[in-house]
Scaffold this motif. Structure first.
Motif, mmCIF file in Angstrom:
data_model
loop_
_atom_site.group_PDB
_atom_site.id
_atom_site.type_symbol
_atom_site.label_atom_id
_atom_site.label_comp_id
_atom_site.label_asym_id
_atom_site.label_seq_id
_atom_site.Cartn_x
_atom_site.Cartn_y
_atom_site.Cartn_z
ATOM 1 N N GLN A 179 0.989 -1.208 0.018
ATOM 2 C CA GLN A 179 0.012 -0.168 0.235
ATOM 3 C C GLN A 179 0.920 1.205 -0.101
ATOM 4 O O GLN A 179 0.419 2.119 -0.734
ATOM 5 N N GLU A 180 1.888 1.185 1.005
ATOM 6 C CA GLU A 180 2.842 2.344 0.721
ATOM 7 C C GLU A 180 3.430 2.640 -0.489
ATOM 8 O O GLU A 180 3.555 3.829 -0.789
ATOM 9 N N ARG A 181 3.965 1.511 -1.139
ATOM 10 C CA ARG A 181 4.448 1.545 -2.503
ATOM 11 C C ARG A 181 3.730 2.248 -3.571
ATOM 12 O O ARG A 181 4.131 3.139 -4.394
ATOM 13 N N ARG A 182 2.429 1.823 -3.456
ATOM 14 C CA ARG A 182 1.436 2.275 -4.462
ATOM 15 C C ARG A 182 1.085 3.556 -4.204
ATOM 16 O O ARG A 182 0.846 4.455 -5.130
ATOM 17 N N PHE A 183 0.741 4.060 -2.932
ATOM 18 C CA PHE A 183 0.408 5.228 -2.652
ATOM 19 C C PHE A 183 1.750 6.349 -3.254
ATOM 20 O O PHE A 183 1.655 7.412 -3.780
ATOM 21 N N ALA A 184 2.853 5.769 -2.967
ATOM 22 C CA ALA A 184 4.157 6.706 -3.594
ATOM 23 C C ALA A 184 4.160 6.823 -4.930
ATOM 24 O O ALA A 184 4.403 7.965 -5.726
ATOM 25 N N GLU A 185 3.654 5.520 -5.599
ATOM 26 C CA GLU A 185 3.777 5.875 -7.226
ATOM 27 C C GLU A 185 2.483 6.817 -7.642
ATOM 28 O O GLU A 185 2.596 7.525 -8.783
ATOM 29 N N ILE A 186 1.487 6.714 -6.797
ATOM 30 C CA ILE A 186 0.074 7.556 -7.176
ATOM 31 C C ILE A 186 0.573 8.948 -7.156
ATOM 32 O O ILE A 186 0.433 9.869 -7.997
ATOM 33 N N LYS A 187 1.261 9.199 -5.946
ATOM 34 C CA LYS A 187 1.695 10.705 -5.587
ATOM 35 C C LYS A 187 2.641 11.049 -6.910
ATOM 36 O O LYS A 187 2.584 12.380 -7.046
ATOM 37 N N LYS A 193 -2.214 11.255 -9.504
ATOM 38 C CA LYS A 193 -2.444 11.958 -8.301
ATOM 39 C C LYS A 193 -3.723 12.484 -7.699
ATOM 40 O O LYS A 193 -3.566 12.562 -6.529
ATOM 41 N N TRP A 194 -4.453 12.562 -8.722
ATOM 42 C CA TRP A 194 -5.955 13.082 -8.207
ATOM 43 C C TRP A 194 -6.614 12.001 -7.473
ATOM 44 O O TRP A 194 -7.494 12.340 -6.632
ATOM 45 N N LYS A 195 -6.234 10.770 -7.518
ATOM 46 C CA LYS A 195 -6.520 9.712 -6.800
ATOM 47 C C LYS A 195 -6.479 9.793 -5.389
ATOM 48 O O LYS A 195 -6.905 9.142 -4.634
ATOM 49 N N TYR A 196 -5.454 10.520 -4.820
ATOM 50 C CA TYR A 196 -4.771 10.368 -3.635
ATOM 51 C C TYR A 196 -5.719 11.331 -2.779
ATOM 52 O O TYR A 196 -5.488 12.512 -2.864
#
Length: 267
Positions: A179-187, A193-196
């Motif tokens: 989850q942490e890795r995917r959040f970093a990728e999204i941001k 990044k609009w998903k975050y």
């Protein structure tokens, strides 16, 4: 890397060659996995079309719920499962937070409005189970709201099933590290990044609270008439295939291709 004849045939296919050319550095192992995944996905998507045709012809009503932690891959799985289905006969529902009117309604009311008509499949990208996990963890509902929901949800779902709805509940499970890795990728992605959201921002800190409420949800709502299917989703490709296989297995559409439904290793 020494490859077998089967692997050579995969790499020599259109999907295999496309996968090889996707990266600057040729990676045959990764290309083979991707080609096998795409081939398996296409076969299951054909079965999904047959399932939808059966649904329409027999006026069935199918509800498929996708739940899971933030960034678990629910939306991507729904897109892959539904992308070749006639949009007139299937819908994807991802409701925003309740408006001023909906806040004062019976909690299930706005979800009832989204249930499928005869001959339709509806995929819920999060559902009424927001009140089982996301809302209490983030303080979006009261303890009384939560208690009432947990006391009503099984009765609500039993009414759906006894009224002729097919109800499937899938939970996408990922590790904290993933989850942490995917959040970093999204941001880091201008396109994603609009998903975050503000909820996502707190998700890692609230990991243990999410786990506590998730386990209570499973213990209370894993009923005989509407059981949960937990899908390990650290690998998105495997999760999508497993979700599609589960849906196709549980809905008694005709005529199923039994060979297509046999599990295949895409690693």
């Amino acid at each position: 890397m020494k490859i077998t004849q089967e692997q050579y045939d995969i790499l020599n296919s259109k999907k295999g060659l496309y996968a090889l050319l996707q990266n600057e550095k040729l990676d045959s192992e990764k290309a083979i996995r991707f080609a096998k995944y795409e081939k398996r996905l296409a076969r299951l998507q054909e079965e999904m079309i047959k399932l939808l045709n059966w649904t329409v012809e027999n006026k069935k009503k199918i509800v498929v719920i996708f739940e899971g932690r933030d960034a678990a891959g629910k939306g991507g799985a729904i897109r892959r499962i539904s992308e070749n289905l006639n949009p007139r006969q299937r819908r994807v529902v991802a409701l925003p937070k309740p408006d001023e009117v909906e806040v004062d309604q019976w909690y299930f009311q706005r979800y009832i409005k989204q249930l499928p008509a005869a001959g339709e499949i509806v995929f819920f990208d999060r559902s009424w189970y927001n009140r089982a996990v996301v809302e209490p963890v983030n303080g979006f509902c009261t303890e009384e709201d939560y208690r009432i929901f947990m006391g009503q949800v099984n009765d609500f779902e039993e009414m759906l099933v006894s009224s002729g709805f097919y109800l499937l509940k899938l939970y996408f499970s990922i590790s904290k590290e993933e989850q942490e890795r995917r959040f970093a990728e999204i941001k880091d992605s201008p396109l994603k990044k609009w998903k975050y959201s503000a909820v996502d921002e707190k998700a890692l800190d609230l990991w243990d609270q999410y786990t506590e409420y998730k386990e209570k949800m499973f213990a209370r709502t894993n009923s005989d008439f509407a059981p949960w299917k937990v899908i390990k989703a650290n690998r998105k490709s495997k999760a999508r295939i497993e979700a599609m296989e589960y849906i196709l297995d549980k809905i008694p559409y005709h005529v199923k291709d039994s060979d297509a439904l046999k599990h295949e290793d895409i690693d």
